[in-house]
Enzyme design. Structure first.
Site, PDB file in Angstrom:
ATOM      1  N   GLY A  38       0.860  -1.186   0.000  1.00 52.28           N
ATOM      2  CA  GLY A  38       0.000   0.000   0.000  1.00 52.28           C
ATOM      3  C   GLY A  38       0.888   1.225   0.000  1.00 52.28           C
ATOM      4  O   GLY A  38       2.060   1.146   0.378  1.00 52.28           O
ATOM      5  N   GLN A  43       3.410   9.983   1.236  1.00 51.71           N
ATOM      6  CA  GLN A  43       4.689   9.273   1.429  1.00 51.71           C
ATOM      7  C   GLN A  43       5.673   9.556   0.295  1.00 51.71           C
ATOM      8  O   GLN A  43       6.868   9.315   0.451  1.00 51.71           O
ATOM      9  CB  GLN A  43       4.452   7.763   1.541  1.00 51.71           C
ATOM     10  CG  GLN A  43       3.700   7.351   2.795  1.00 51.71           C
ATOM     11  CD  GLN A  43       3.503   5.860   2.885  1.00 51.71           C
ATOM     12  OE1 GLN A  43       2.542   5.343   2.334  1.00 51.71           O
ATOM     13  NE2 GLN A  43       4.417   5.172   3.538  1.00 51.71           N
ATOM     14  N   CYS A  86       6.030   0.073   7.922  1.00 53.35           N
ATOM     15  CA  CYS A  86       5.688   1.262   7.136  1.00 53.35           C
ATOM     16  C   CYS A  86       6.881   1.620   6.259  1.00 53.35           C
ATOM     17  O   CYS A  86       8.016   1.644   6.723  1.00 53.35           O
ATOM     18  CB  CYS A  86       5.365   2.425   8.073  1.00 53.35           C
ATOM     19  SG  CYS A  86       4.903   3.927   7.182  1.00 53.35           S
ATOM     20  N   LEU A  87       6.615   1.881   4.998  1.00 56.57           N
ATOM     21  CA  LEU A  87       7.715   2.200   4.070  1.00 56.57           C
ATOM     22  C   LEU A  87       8.432   3.480   4.487  1.00 56.57           C
ATOM     23  O   LEU A  87       9.587   3.680   4.145  1.00 56.57           O
ATOM     24  CB  LEU A  87       7.168   2.336   2.644  1.00 56.57           C
ATOM     25  CG  LEU A  87       6.595   1.035   2.076  1.00 56.57           C
ATOM     26  CD1 LEU A  87       6.059   1.254   0.679  1.00 56.57           C
ATOM     27  CD2 LEU A  87       7.627  -0.070   2.092  1.00 56.57           C
ATOM     28  N   HIS A 128      -4.348   1.753   7.689  1.00 56.38           N
ATOM     29  CA  HIS A 128      -2.961   2.245   7.811  1.00 56.38           C
ATOM     30  C   HIS A 128      -2.737   3.402   6.834  1.00 56.38           C
ATOM     31  O   HIS A 128      -2.168   4.435   7.185  1.00 56.38           O
ATOM     32  CB  HIS A 128      -1.982   1.096   7.519  1.00 56.38           C
ATOM     33  CG  HIS A 128      -0.543   1.495   7.517  1.00 56.38           C
ATOM     34  ND1 HIS A 128       0.360   1.127   8.483  1.00 56.38           N
ATOM     35  CD2 HIS A 128       0.174   2.249   6.641  1.00 56.38           C
ATOM     36  CE1 HIS A 128       1.543   1.648   8.218  1.00 56.38           C
ATOM     37  NE2 HIS A 128       1.450   2.329   7.106  1.00 56.38           N
ATOM     38  N   GLU A 129      -3.230   3.219   5.584  1.00 55.88           N
ATOM     39  CA  GLU A 129      -3.030   4.269   4.563  1.00 55.88           C
ATOM     40  C   GLU A 129      -3.858   5.508   4.863  1.00 55.88           C
ATOM     41  O   GLU A 129      -3.374   6.632   4.694  1.00 55.88           O
ATOM     42  CB  GLU A 129      -3.418   3.727   3.173  1.00 55.88           C
ATOM     43  CG  GLU A 129      -2.636   2.513   2.703  1.00 55.88           C
ATOM     44  CD  GLU A 129      -1.143   2.660   2.820  1.00 55.88           C
ATOM     45  OE1 GLU A 129      -0.464   1.637   2.947  1.00 55.88           O
ATOM     46  OE2 GLU A 129      -0.641   3.804   2.837  1.00 55.88           O
ATOM     47  N   HIS A 132      -2.276   7.788   7.173  1.00 56.84           N
ATOM     48  CA  HIS A 132      -1.268   8.651   6.531  1.00 56.84           C
ATOM     49  C   HIS A 132      -1.911   9.930   6.005  1.00 56.84           C
ATOM     50  O   HIS A 132      -1.337  11.015   6.095  1.00 56.84           O
ATOM     51  CB  HIS A 132      -0.584   7.921   5.354  1.00 56.84           C
ATOM     52  CG  HIS A 132       0.562   7.037   5.744  1.00 56.84           C
ATOM     53  ND1 HIS A 132       1.675   7.489   6.414  1.00 56.84           N
ATOM     54  CD2 HIS A 132       0.773   5.718   5.548  1.00 56.84           C
ATOM     55  CE1 HIS A 132       2.519   6.490   6.621  1.00 56.84           C
ATOM     56  NE2 HIS A 132       2.000   5.396   6.100  1.00 56.84           N
TER      57      HIS A 132
HETATM   58  O1  K2U Z   1       1.899   2.785   4.039  1.00 54.71           O
HETATM   59  C1  K2U Z   1       2.889   2.082   3.978  1.00 54.71           C
HETATM   60  O2  K2U Z   1       3.945   2.348   4.538  1.00 54.71           O
HETATM   61  C2  K2U Z   1       2.803   0.819   3.201  1.00 54.71           C
HETATM   62  C3  K2U Z   1       2.792  -0.381   4.078  1.00 54.71           C
HETATM   63  C4  K2U Z   1       1.357  -0.833   4.119  1.00 54.71           C
HETATM   64  C5  K2U Z   1       0.993  -1.745   5.224  1.00 54.71           C
HETATM   65  C6  K2U Z   1       1.471  -1.575   6.515  1.00 54.71           C
HETATM   66  C7  K2U Z   1       1.061  -2.444   7.522  1.00 54.71           C
HETATM   67  C8  K2U Z   1       0.160  -3.471   7.254  1.00 54.71           C
HETATM   68  C9  K2U Z   1      -0.303  -3.618   5.959  1.00 54.71           C
HETATM   69  C10 K2U Z   1       0.111  -2.765   4.962  1.00 54.71           C
HETATM   70  C11 K2U Z   1       3.816  -1.290   3.406  1.00 54.71           C
HETATM   71  O3  K2U Z   1       3.211  -2.107   2.494  1.00 54.71           O
HETATM   72  S1  K2U Z   1       4.783  -2.139   4.589  1.00 54.71           S
HETATM   73  C12 K2U Z   1       5.259  -3.567   3.879  1.00 54.71           C
HETATM   74  C13 K2U Z   1       4.299  -4.686   4.094  1.00 54.71           C
HETATM   75  C14 K2U Z   1       4.281  -5.677   3.167  1.00 54.71           C
HETATM   76  C15 K2U Z   1       3.443  -6.747   3.346  1.00 54.71           C
HETATM   77  C16 K2U Z   1       2.599  -6.846   4.452  1.00 54.71           C
HETATM   78  C17 K2U Z   1       2.623  -5.843   5.393  1.00 54.71           C
HETATM   79  C18 K2U Z   1       3.471  -4.736   5.216  1.00 54.71           C
HETATM   80 ZN    ZN Z   2       2.900   3.525   6.187  1.00 57.79          ZN
END
Ligand code: K2U
Ligand code: ZN
Length: 164
Positions: A38, A43, A86-87, A128-129, A132
């Site tokens: 996501g 971001q 979180c990225l 989560h998104e 943000h």
């Molecule tokens: O918003 C972001 O930083 C993207 C996250 C989204 C996310 C965070 C926590 C739980 C679900 C989604 C990135 O995708 S973090 C990498 C990731 C990859 C697979 C599963 C969970 C998180």
């Molecule tokens: Zn995030």
């Protein structure tokens, strides 16, 4: 971390135009490259209410989803834990409790209105998104102690990276 850009509250998009679609295409490429499942526009430094997502597993056909001006209409009373990352907060993972299901409404890639229930990883990711978009990072849901430890870890890693 703490990064003022991530604390910004994003603004709604007036209408879904080719420019909006170009932004979403760019966001999706960035997300795949991270890799992530996501990404919110803030971001990549663009504080507008736009999110992209792809929950397809390794080896599955990509299933990109696009959200413009998403809103949460209803939340389940039951909460479930998930180990979030979180990225924008590299190498930090911790358990966050969120409502199990969320009824959301948004405009899709073509600017059409979609209203649906999200559950499972979809519910975790969209919440989560959407955090943000309100300038909230998953660390803000953790205890003060856990949050300060996570920020120290990210800052230390950044110094090491800069020094190397
Ligand atoms: O918003 C972001 O930083 C993207 C996250 C989204 C996310 C965070 C926590 C739980 C679900 C989604 C990135 O995708 S973090 C990498 C990731 C990859 C697979 C599963 C969970 C998180
Ligand atoms: Zn995030």
């Amino acid at each position: 971390m703490p990064n003022p850009i991530l604390k910004q509250v994003s603004k709604p998009v007036k209408e879904v135009t080719d420019e909006t679609r170009e932004l979403m295409d760019d966001m999706l490429q960035t997300m795949y490259a991270a890799p992530g499942i996501g990404l919110a526009a803030v971001q990549i430094g663009v504080p507008v209410n736009v999110i992209v997502m792809d929950l397809a597993k390794e080896g599955e056909k990509p299933a990109p989803k696009y959200f413009v001006n998403p809103e949460i209409l209803e939340l389940d009373e039951d909460f479930v834990p998930y180990d979030e990352g979180c990225l924008s907060v590299p190498d930090v993972f911790d358990t966050v409790d969120r409502p199990k299901r969320a009824k959301i409404t948004y405009l899709n890639y073509d600017g059409e209105r979609v209203t649906e229930w999200a559950e499972g990883l979809y519910a975790v990711c969209i919440q989560h998104e959407m955090d943000h978009l309100k300038g909230i990072v998953f660390l803000d849901h953790l205890s003060k102690l856990k949050r300060s430890r996570a920020i120290k870890k990210v800052q230390k890693a950044k110094k090491l990276k800069a020094a190397s």
